[in-house]
Design a protein around this motif. Structure first.
Motif, PDB file in Angstrom:
ATOM      1  N   LYS A 181      35.767  48.262  41.376  1.00 42.36           N
ATOM      2  CA  LYS A 181      36.463  47.858  42.600  1.00 42.36           C
ATOM      3  C   LYS A 181      36.485  46.336  42.726  1.00 42.36           C
ATOM      4  CE  LYS A 181      35.498  49.964  46.450  1.00 42.36           C
ATOM      5  NZ  LYS A 181      34.703  50.618  47.528  1.00 42.36           N
ATOM      6  N   LEU A 182      35.379  45.720  42.366  1.00 36.50           N
ATOM      7  CA  LEU A 182      35.301  44.263  42.420  1.00 36.50           C
ATOM      8  C   LEU A 182      36.283  43.633  41.440  1.00 36.50           C
ATOM      9  CD1 LEU A 182      33.882  41.818  43.613  1.00 36.50           C
ATOM     10  CD2 LEU A 182      32.076  42.104  41.899  1.00 36.50           C
ATOM     11  N   HIS A 183      36.378  44.197  40.245  1.00 36.85           N
ATOM     12  CA  HIS A 183      37.310  43.659  39.248  1.00 36.85           C
ATOM     13  C   HIS A 183      38.754  43.842  39.694  1.00 36.85           C
ATOM     14  CE1 HIS A 183      39.533  43.435  35.385  1.00 36.85           C
ATOM     15  NE2 HIS A 183      38.671  42.472  35.163  1.00 36.85           N
ATOM     16  N   MET A 184      39.064  44.987  40.297  1.00 35.55           N
ATOM     17  CA  MET A 184      40.414  45.218  40.816  1.00 35.55           C
ATOM     18  C   MET A 184      40.804  44.130  41.816  1.00 35.55           C
ATOM     19  SD  MET A 184      40.728  49.297  41.593  1.00 35.55           S
ATOM     20  CE  MET A 184      41.163  50.476  40.306  1.00 35.55           C
ATOM     21  N   ALA A 185      39.870  43.809  42.710  1.00 34.28           N
ATOM     22  CA  ALA A 185      40.153  42.800  43.725  1.00 34.28           C
ATOM     23  C   ALA A 185      40.350  41.426  43.099  1.00 34.28           C
ATOM     24  CB  ALA A 185      39.016  42.761  44.746  1.00 34.28           C
ATOM     25  N   GLN A 186      39.517  41.094  42.123  1.00 35.27           N
ATOM     26  CA  GLN A 186      39.618  39.792  41.473  1.00 35.27           C
ATOM     27  C   GLN A 186      40.942  39.609  40.748  1.00 35.27           C
ATOM     28  OE1 GLN A 186      36.131  39.668  38.948  1.00 35.27           O
ATOM     29  NE2 GLN A 186      34.971  38.452  40.443  1.00 35.27           N
TER      30      GLN A 186
END
Length: 504
Positions: free
Chosen positions: A220-225
């Motif tokens: 999820k963090l990578h998607m946001a980044q």
């Protein structure tokens, strides 16, 4: 067509089944809509009890964790009954099997839940996690890693078959305990365990399938980044370099800083650095080609293990799409006819098509009419969101976007997707989505979405670059300006000329 043999056109019935998963960190209830090939959660609740906190040094389940877990299980019992779940399948994992008071806890837990609880061995846990991945990612070829609070299960899978697996004491709660809160000491423990596991050589050039809440939060963090346009975790892929960079960064962050990150669950802020570090070390020591996230794990693997052999072998994607057709299409029988009708244009000696493309074409046919109840101005957008966000499995992200855009264009032939999904699809697949949508648009003005007409109408590639639509005399009145316009547009996409013929 044998792939839909046994399909029933009546809307699917809810026959809820409940799965309770008692882990080292959380106790979770998931109620699914049935014991089916592609079960959909209809209720999901998790309580972070921390049963395994302090287990590595004290040898016993945390007392406050036991109290919270038993309270949660009593609630889960009431919820399962309220929802009408006829079966409750419950498992307990690393913390309960390793603690001195584990068997005592399981007995109390069974009484609170009102159902039997299976205490899984490490190998059984690895097996169920792998079955869960296979049920949701049938093409999986690599090593499954299921990270819980107390342990990491690793198991090799290929061609739907499981190989030997191992369980390692590398769960974040355990690492926090045995390292005394030192991430550097925990890293040394992880390195030694991974190197001695014998599993790393099996990952070279292959995919690592990440299971578990900690690793889902990383995704999820990578998607946001990366401003990724499709917020679906299942089958989300990270290249090796991306996964190493992200996990290495998170491993260095403090829980306090992670609590301020919107994409990270605040309840996981303490354990995230340790879980990220395990992934970073696993990738650093192996030649894994990349990471793919699976939202299916032990719970789904447990249900999958209880299916008949015939149901296991059915296609997870097409089963889900068929359920959508039965719930939302005007006529599910028509969508099956559409599959057959489009067969006339694809295959040997016709328009080229791989087996994978054929499967997606059938899926698109089954989904082609799901937006009809919406206002005409919103049918395209509604279908786009329904399909792109659906709880489908057995499909990667480009395939999901292909289906969503195909049906989007079926409702809005000249429109452009405003959600940014286009960038996940290559030019060839994008052109194919437009082509299929044009075929659908022609089919629906001929049939009015009702069954019984398409089987009598022929559509074929003719000589001299023509596309011939043949109507039997009994259906001759269906011909007209709208049909001519749709046929002409479809033929132009193929570089052909449309021709209507009235047959006998």
């Amino acid at each position: 067509m044998s792939w839909h043999k046994g399909f029933r056109t009546a809307p699917p019935k809810y026959r809820p089944v409940a799965v309770v998963d008692i882990g080292s960190n959380s106790v979770r209830l998931v109620v699914y809509d049935g014991l089916r090939r592609s079960p959909t959660p209809i209720f999901n609740e998790k309580i972070l009890c921390g049963l395994g906190r302090g287990l590595a040094t004290k040898g016993r389940l945390a007392e406050d964790g036991v109290v919270r877990a038993l309270s949660a299980l009593r609630r889960f019992r009431a919820l399962s009954r309220q929802i009408g779940a006829k079966h409750v399948f419950a498992v307990a994992t690393a913390a309960a099997r390793e603690a001195e008071n584990g068997s005592e806890f399981v007995a109390r837990a069974e009484k609170a839940l009102g159902a039997g609880i299976k205490l899984l061995s490490g190998k059984e846990e690895a097996r169920l996690a792998a079955l869960g991945v296979i049920s949701g990612i049938p093409y999986a070829d690599g090593v499954v890693g299921d990270l819980g609070g107390g342990s990491l299960e690793l198991i090799d899978i290929k061609d739907g078959r499981l190989r030997e697996g191992v369980t390692l004491p590398l769960g974040p709660l355990r690492l926090m305990d045995v390292s005394g809160g030192s991430i550097d000491k925990a890293r040394r423990i992880v390195d030694e365990a991974l190197i001695n596991s014998g599993m790393l050589s099996q990952l070279k050039g292959r995919t690592f399938y990440a299971v578990g809440g900690t690793w889902r939060n990383l995704a999820k963090l990578h998607m946001a980044q990366s401003h990724y346009p499709l917020h679906v975790l299942h089958s989300y892929r990270l290249a090796r370099a991306q996964a190493i960079s992200l996990s290495g960064l998170v491993a260095q962050l403090s829980p306090a800083s992670l609590r301020d990150v919107r994409e990270v669950s605040k309840s996981r802020a303490d354990t995230m650095p340790y879980g990220a570090m395990v992934l970073e070390r696993l990738l650093a020591h192996s030649g894994a080609g990349g990471v793919e996230v699976s939202v299916y794990g032990v719970r789904e693997g447990l249900l999958y293990s209880k299916l008949t052999s015939r149901k296991r072998q059915s296609d997870a994607l097409l089963s889900s799409c068929w359920d959508f057709a039965r719930r939302y299409a005007r006529s599910p029988e028509h969508e099956l006819e559409l599959c057959d009708w489009t067969d006339q244009l694809f295959g040997e000696g016709k328009l080229p098509e791989t087996a994978a493309q054929k499967r997606l074409r059938y899926a698109a046919c089954l989904l082609a009419d799901i937006g009809w109840r919406a206002h005409p101005d919103y049918r395209a957008e509604r279908s786009l969101s329904m399909i792109s966000q659906a709880a489908f499995v057995g499909i990667d992200h480009p395939g999901r976007v292909f289906l969503a855009l195909t049906v989007f264009y079926r409702y809005d032939g000249g429109g452009e997707d405003g959600d940014g999904l286009n960038r996940l699809l290559g030019d060839e697949d994008h052109q194919r989505a437009h082509l299929l949508s044009s075929i659908f648009r022609l089919a629906y003005i001929l049939s009015a979405a009702m069954p019984g007409k398409l089987p009598d109408i022929r559509l074929k590639l003719g000589d001299n670059r023509t596309l011939i639509l043949t109507l039997p005399r009994k259906l001759a009145d269906l011909a007209g300006e709208r049909v001519d316009k749709r046929l002409t547009g479809l033929a132009a996409e193929m570089g052909r000329t449309g021709k209507v013929v009235i047959g006998r």
